[in-house]
Design a protein around this motif. Structure first.
Motif, short mmCIF file in Angstrom:
data_model
loop_
_atom_site.label_atom_id
_atom_site.label_comp_id
_atom_site.label_asym_id
_atom_site.label_seq_id
_atom_site.Cartn_x
_atom_site.Cartn_y
_atom_site.Cartn_z
N LEU B 271 49.66 39.74 67.59
CA LEU B 271 49.79 40.93 66.74
C LEU B 271 48.73 41.94 67.18
O LEU B 271 47.56 41.60 67.32
CB LEU B 271 49.54 40.54 65.28
N ASN B 273 46.63 45.02 66.14
CA ASN B 273 46.23 45.71 64.91
C ASN B 273 45.51 47.02 65.26
O ASN B 273 44.99 47.18 66.35
CB ASN B 273 45.31 44.78 64.11
N LEU B 302 54.49 39.94 67.69
CA LEU B 302 54.72 40.31 66.29
C LEU B 302 54.67 41.83 66.11
O LEU B 302 54.73 42.32 64.99
CB LEU B 302 53.68 39.66 65.38
N VAL B 305 50.46 47.04 64.21
CA VAL B 305 50.15 47.54 62.87
C VAL B 305 49.28 48.78 63.06
O VAL B 305 48.30 48.76 63.81
CB VAL B 305 49.41 46.46 62.04
N ASP B 333 53.75 48.64 57.66
CA ASP B 333 53.62 47.83 58.88
C ASP B 333 53.38 46.37 58.55
O ASP B 333 53.91 45.48 59.21
CB ASP B 333 52.47 48.34 59.76
N MET B 337 55.72 43.40 59.73
CA MET B 337 55.19 42.26 60.48
C MET B 337 55.54 40.95 59.78
O MET B 337 55.97 39.98 60.41
CB MET B 337 53.68 42.43 60.61
N ARG B 340 59.12 40.07 60.41
CA ARG B 340 59.36 39.53 61.74
C ARG B 340 58.87 38.08 61.82
O ARG B 340 59.52 37.21 62.38
CB ARG B 340 58.64 40.37 62.79
#
Lengths: 208, 352
Positions: B271, B273, B302, B305, B333, B337, B340
């Motif tokens: 992810l 960020n 992922l 964000v 977001d 996330m 997902r």
């Protein structure tokens, strides 16, 4: 997993199918050369500088060979002395015939086996379907160019020995074509079992 | 019981109707938007085959990267989101460096008495966030102040014992053995990365450490053979997992197959960020490609964000982001996330 064998040929280096179009090759090179540029943040801490440079060279060499039709033909002849495995290239489309079932194969092999319509198509079921369609593994290997070893692993559900999912899906579709099965259903069922195995092996090894 | 019936009562702050007429229209619109998204998420969560009596909770771990990557904020808010969809959720603070999950949930810090630093400080603390289905589980004293591993392990066990639907673990940025083992055992292990070189490098270091721990920790034969082979490799020829598998192939094909299966079954989630640029959001896909090529890992992206001052504002007020700024870019977001993540995990659960 990505294996060094995947880099053994130029298509693998560019992560494209041997039947990739020129446009696909261009796009793959653009993406990978940007991604693996030694200055790219994405390789920082993953590749040593010299390795990233070597990878960049390999990508460039693969691209220059495959994007040039003349050089690509020469390379394909060297790589596939028996003929190109792909059905997608325009110059081969006429020559090659997609895998088809034998004329005496039942139209609905699942019903012919007396199985429920929604029976998941695992390797075991696949082997039965193949028998009811009167096709041998050798015939499939001959028509599709899928290695015998891989075909045996598919029917034996030996997931650990199967190639990367992207290739496996292509193989399954070809097999479906010879067995009167829905390619989409075979891919969905088989890859479902494949993923379940992945999870299972992950769970079994959960605590190291 | 349907998802809607199971939905928790909205916290007071959300239910409070605005009094000023000129603000009313705007607020109603916002509430509508939020409802749409919530319904969409509810229906998605509804598709996940939760059993009525879950034998094991879904375990989501946030780890890796570096300090300040946003693990705690994300863990707290993903937890809050799932709890608002009617799931019983516990978030556990297992950051060995001493995280601040409580701050992101608006709960009080534990102020240790001098005695609690010297004695066994007692069992983990579990505290419910009022008006929600969310609880915080944490060690009985702040971490980073002593021999903490037993306290973290107890807090982990306590969180797993709560009979929740979802357990969310904030593991911090370290790669110590307890963190790695916990990360590897989770159903979904998320590495939170910032789009900057230091965080990227740290994340790869974490993934490498986790991968090699998965491959070689333990007393089973493949692990022992692999360790012996690597120990003998003094010139560093076996640089990647593929090298290791190749070398094992020659001496011990079964171990090679087992190690290859372990590499393939390692599916960390990446992810990104605090994204500021479009390219930042695509970085996760790039990292997935790169670790696939270099380490043979099947990682999963992922997405990104957004960097959002709402996070900073909410944290300064010590209020949960999703309650303070429900319609913010960041809030959206986080929801995307989570969606997902649930889709990835849900697909798996369905097949497993």
């Amino acid at each position: 997993m990505h294996h060094r064998d995947d880099d053994a040929n130029l298509y693998g280096v560019l992560e494209v199918d041997p039947g990739a179009t020129e446009d696909e090759i261009r796009r793959a090179y653009k993406r990978l050369s940007t991604l693996f540029d030694p200055n790219s943040m994405v390789v920082y801490g993953l590749y040593r500088l010299a390795e990233a440079q070597r990878l960049g060279e390999r990508l460039r060499l693969a691209y220059e060979t495959l994007v040039d039709p003349e050089k690509r033909r020469g390379y394909d002849r060297q790589l596939y002395p028996q003929g190109h495995p792909s059905l997608r290239r325009a110059d081969q489309r006429v020559a090659s015939v997609p895998p088809t079932p034998r004329p005496d194969a039942p139209a609905d092999p699942i019903a012919a086996l007396g199985l429920a319509e929604d029976t998941p198509l695992t390797g075991e079921v696949l082997a039965k379907v193949r028998q009811v369609c009167h096709v041998t593994l050798e015939e499939i290997a001959d028509r599709t160019k899928i290695p015998m070893f891989t075909l045996r692993c598919i029917e034996g559900d030996q997931f650990a020995d199967l190639p990367a999912p992207v290739y496996l899906k292509g193989f399954l579709k070809q097999i479906a074509g010879m067995l009167n099965l829905s390619p989409d259903q075979l891919v969905a069922d088989y890859m479902g079992a494949y993923s379940a195995w992945e999870i299972e092996s992950a769970r079994n090894k959960r605590w190291g | 019981m349907s998802q809607r019936d199971a939905a928790p009562d909205p916290p007071d702050e959300l239910a409070a109707a605005p009094t000023a007429t000129d603000e009313e229209t705007i607020d109603v619109e916002e509430a509508d938007d939020e409802q749409d998204l919530s319904q969409e998420l509810s229906s998605l969560v509804g598709e996940i085959p939760w059993t009525d009596q879950p034998t094991e909770p879904l375990v989501i771990a946030f780890a890796g990267g570096k300090g300040g990557a946003g693990r705690s904020l994300l863990a707290a808010n993903v937890g809050l989101l799932l709890s608002r969809l009617g799931r019983e959720v516990v978030v556990a603070d297992l950051d060995p460096g001493g995280s601040n999950l409580h701050t992101y949930l608006g709960l009080e810090p534990i102020l240790p008495t001098p005695g609690s630093l010297l004695r066994q400080p007692g069992p983990p603390r579990i505290e419910r966030l009022s008006g929600t289905h969310l609880s915080l589980c944490r060690p009985p004293r702040p971490m980073g102040t002593g021999a903490d591993d037993p306290l973290r392990a107890e807090a982990l066990q306590a969180a797993l014992d709560t009979a929740s639907d979802v357990v969310i673990l904030d593991l911090g940025a370290q790669a110590d053995p307890l963190t790695l083992d916990t990360y590897l055992a989770a159903d979904a292990g998320i590495v939170v990365v910032l789009p900057e070189p230091v965080a990227v490098e740290r994340s790869y270091a974490f993934l490498r450490a986790a991968l090699y721990r998965r491959l070689m920790h333990g007393d089973d034969e493949p692990a022992v053979v692999a360790r012996a082979l690597l120990a003998a490799d003094q010139v560093g020829q076996l640089d990647t997992p593929a090298d290791l598998v190749d070398a094992l192939e020659g001496v011990h094909p079964n171990a090679a197959a087992a190690i290859r299966a372990r590499v393939m079954a390692f599916n960390p989630k990446i992810l990104i960020n605090k994204c500021r640029a479009r390219a930042d959001r695509d970085m996760g896909a790039g990292m997935v490609s790169a670790v696939g090529r270099r380490l043979g890992i099947n990682a999963e992206d992922l997405g990104g964000v957004e960097y959002d001052d709402a996070a900073w504002e909410a944290t300064r007020r010590r209020r949960p982001l999703l309650l303070e700024y429900p319609g913010s870019t960041l809030g959206n977001d986080v929801e995307r996330m989570a969606r997902r993540l649930l889709a990835l995990v849900g697909a798996r659960e369905l097949r497993g």
